[in-house]
Scaffold this motif. Sequence first.
Motif, PDB file in Angstrom:
ATOM      1  N   SER A  94      95.970  33.896  42.639  1.00 34.45           N
ATOM      2  CA  SER A  94      96.264  34.359  44.002  1.00 34.45           C
ATOM      3  C   SER A  94      95.316  35.438  44.493  1.00 34.45           C
ATOM      4  CB  SER A  94      97.681  34.950  44.036  1.00 34.45           C
ATOM      5  OG  SER A  94      97.755  35.962  43.044  1.00 34.45           O
ATOM      6  N   PHE A  97      94.926  39.902  40.866  1.00 35.49           N
ATOM      7  CA  PHE A  97      94.188  40.441  39.708  1.00 35.49           C
ATOM      8  C   PHE A  97      92.735  40.702  40.075  1.00 35.49           C
ATOM      9  CE2 PHE A  97      93.632  41.248  35.291  1.00 35.49           C
ATOM     10  CZ  PHE A  97      92.381  40.782  34.955  1.00 35.49           C
ATOM     11  N   ASP A 147     100.815  39.009  43.423  1.00 35.50           N
ATOM     12  CA  ASP A 147     101.548  39.939  42.562  1.00 35.50           C
ATOM     13  C   ASP A 147     100.693  41.177  42.338  1.00 35.50           C
ATOM     14  OD1 ASP A 147      99.603  38.500  41.146  1.00 35.50           O
ATOM     15  OD2 ASP A 147     100.534  39.019  39.236  1.00 35.50           O
ATOM     16  N   CYS A 149      99.218  43.092  39.303  1.00 35.68           N
ATOM     17  CA  CYS A 149      99.013  43.135  37.861  1.00 35.68           C
ATOM     18  C   CYS A 149      98.988  44.609  37.469  1.00 35.68           C
ATOM     19  CB  CYS A 149      97.692  42.467  37.480  1.00 35.68           C
ATOM     20  SG  CYS A 149      97.329  42.608  35.726  1.00 35.68           S
ATOM     21  N   ILE A 189     105.132  34.760  39.113  1.00 39.27           N
ATOM     22  CA  ILE A 189     104.482  35.575  38.079  1.00 39.27           C
ATOM     23  C   ILE A 189     105.389  36.742  37.700  1.00 39.27           C
ATOM     24  CG2 ILE A 189     102.466  36.972  37.459  1.00 39.27           C
ATOM     25  CD1 ILE A 189     100.870  35.420  39.590  1.00 39.27           C
ATOM     26  N   GLY A 217     102.337  37.551  33.782  1.00 42.22           N
ATOM     27  CA  GLY A 217     101.176  38.322  34.216  1.00 42.22           C
ATOM     28  C   GLY A 217     101.160  39.669  33.500  1.00 42.22           C
ATOM     29  N   GLY A 218     100.164  40.475  33.838  1.00 43.79           N
ATOM     30  CA  GLY A 218     100.121  41.834  33.305  1.00 43.79           C
ATOM     31  C   GLY A 218      99.820  41.914  31.822  1.00 43.79           C
ATOM     32  N   SER A 220      96.852  40.735  28.576  1.00 49.92           N
ATOM     33  CA  SER A 220      95.399  40.597  28.422  1.00 49.92           C
ATOM     34  C   SER A 220      94.698  41.536  29.416  1.00 49.92           C
ATOM     35  CB  SER A 220      94.968  39.143  28.674  1.00 49.92           C
ATOM     36  OG  SER A 220      93.627  38.961  28.306  1.00 49.92           O
ATOM     37  N   MET A 248      98.677  34.080  31.663  1.00 47.77           N
ATOM     38  CA  MET A 248      97.453  34.261  32.448  1.00 47.77           C
ATOM     39  C   MET A 248      96.401  35.076  31.708  1.00 47.77           C
ATOM     40  SD  MET A 248      99.136  34.863  36.206  1.00 47.77           S
ATOM     41  CE  MET A 248      97.850  33.972  37.085  1.00 47.77           C
ATOM     42  N   CYS A 269      91.228  31.246  30.443  1.00 42.69           N
ATOM     43  CA  CYS A 269      90.431  32.406  30.052  1.00 42.69           C
ATOM     44  C   CYS A 269      88.952  32.110  30.265  1.00 42.69           C
ATOM     45  CB  CYS A 269      90.689  32.759  28.574  1.00 42.69           C
ATOM     46  SG  CYS A 269      90.033  34.384  28.139  1.00 42.69           S
ATOM     47  N   VAL A 270      88.203  33.170  30.613  1.00 44.10           N
ATOM     48  CA  VAL A 270      86.758  33.008  30.811  1.00 44.10           C
ATOM     49  C   VAL A 270      86.021  33.047  29.471  1.00 44.10           C
ATOM     50  CG1 VAL A 270      86.749  33.989  33.141  1.00 44.10           C
ATOM     51  CG2 VAL A 270      86.458  35.496  31.163  1.00 44.10           C
ATOM     52  N   ARG A 274      82.188  32.282  29.344  1.00 46.71           N
ATOM     53  CA  ARG A 274      81.374  33.506  29.357  1.00 46.71           C
ATOM     54  C   ARG A 274      80.636  33.658  28.025  1.00 46.71           C
ATOM     55  NH1 ARG A 274      83.907  38.912  31.711  1.00 46.71           N
ATOM     56  NH2 ARG A 274      84.158  37.484  33.444  1.00 46.71           N
ATOM     57  N   ASN A 275      81.332  33.405  26.920  1.00 48.11           N
ATOM     58  CA  ASN A 275      80.665  33.540  25.612  1.00 48.11           C
ATOM     59  C   ASN A 275      79.535  32.526  25.453  1.00 48.11           C
ATOM     60  OD1 ASN A 275      82.396  35.597  25.023  1.00 48.11           O
ATOM     61  ND2 ASN A 275      83.112  34.729  23.080  1.00 48.11           N
ATOM     62  N   GLU A 373      87.978  38.573  18.707  1.00 47.96           N
ATOM     63  CA  GLU A 373      87.885  37.321  19.465  1.00 47.96           C
ATOM     64  C   GLU A 373      87.245  36.227  18.625  1.00 47.96           C
ATOM     65  OE1 GLU A 373      87.813  38.880  24.035  1.00 47.96           O
ATOM     66  OE2 GLU A 373      85.935  38.488  23.041  1.00 47.96           O
TER      67      GLU A 373
END
Length: 373
Positions: A94, A97, A147, A149, A189, A217-218, A220, A248, A269-270, A274-275, A373
């Motif tokens: 939405s 975040f 929402d 976060c 959420i 939510g909220g 990570s 999320m 998740c990115v 991203r990695n 990770e």
Amino acid sequence: MNAPGTFTLGPGDGSARTGRLTTAHGEIETPVFMPVGTQGTVKSLCPTDLQDIKARIILGNTYHLYLRPGDELVAKLGGLHRFMGWDGPILTDSGGFQVFSLSGLRRITEEGVTFASHIDGSKHLFSPEKVVSIQRNLGSDIMMVLDECVPYGADRAYTEKSLGLTTRWARRCREAHPAGDRGQLMFGIVQGGFFKDLRAQSAEQIIEVGFDGYALGGLSVGESRAEMYDILGDAAPLLPAERPRYLMGVGAPRDLLAGMAAGIDMFDCVLPTRNARNGTLFTFQGKVNIKRAEYREDDSPLDPTCPCYACRTFSRAYLRHLYIAKELLSYRLNTLHNLTFFSIMMERARQAIREGRFAAYRAEMEALYPEGE
Ligand SMILES: Nc1nc2cc3nc(NCCc4ccc(CCO)cc4)[nH]c3cc2c(=O)[nH]1
Ligand SMILES: [Zn+2]
């Protein structure tokens, strides 16, 4: 085909469960990992690549697409599916975040959140009604409510006040989009920070509003694994068992396994994409940092067990060369591979749950991906 929003549970194993969610753009087997395509593209991949690696549902961002190229433009050109050439399911976050993690000058009022664009500093207001209108324009199959976060470390008073606002915003989002209108689903959420009683309070209020699915939510947001798992184990079972549960922003392999064990059905998740771009590759023999000199003359495939185009066609030496030379092909091959790994990991997890051997599968994967990770 069933109506969008239909969620059928399959075999489970402890709290882990399998299921099938119907959307206007197809069915999704759960548990599922959703690759992130923030600006209407999963970076460096074509939609045909996503099909090849059996990605089922991707994530877009209201915040980014509203600022650029604009939701009105996307709507005028036929919606996000046609605009980006992806005819599978799309979930859009939405913007709540992203506003907090990207934009400057933020102010939260009952009306919504005002912010300055990270692109050109222009001022904007995201109200519940506005973010619903944007996601309706985009044509998302699953829309997320607006929402707040709650930042990691927020005190109890702030967290409690914030969850009340998040509930009132959720109610306004629900009112702005009649259930299932145009086949577009809406997920609520749950917030409440790291206070178990506030999590229960938020869950009860969001469930009372009534949605097609429910997200935690909220999390990570910088907490330790132990803190996330503690809240996860307590809050996930509070969400209706007969609706999809979405965690999320999660996560690394061991976090996906912990989430599934707690009864979570959907993840985003990115991390894998991203990695991939910084050369950190996930394999079924553990993690490989392709830039390391040890791979300079390594003629073997990145992962001999992996069916992806990168592993079938090229050597680690070549993948390392591309990365060191900063060649664009490095992004594409590494991303194809990492998303294939996540896709296969989830497929094997679904199979393990169906066969009642999820605990063993989790232990096997955790051995490959120890702490961190
Ligand atoms: N609407 C809404 N969206 C969210 C998205 C989130 N995404 C996260 N975490 C992502 C954290 C994250 C960021 C970057 C990386 C890559 C590291 O190399 C991994 C995880 N937490 C989140 C919480 C919320 C939330 O409450 N509400
Ligand atoms: Zn591969």
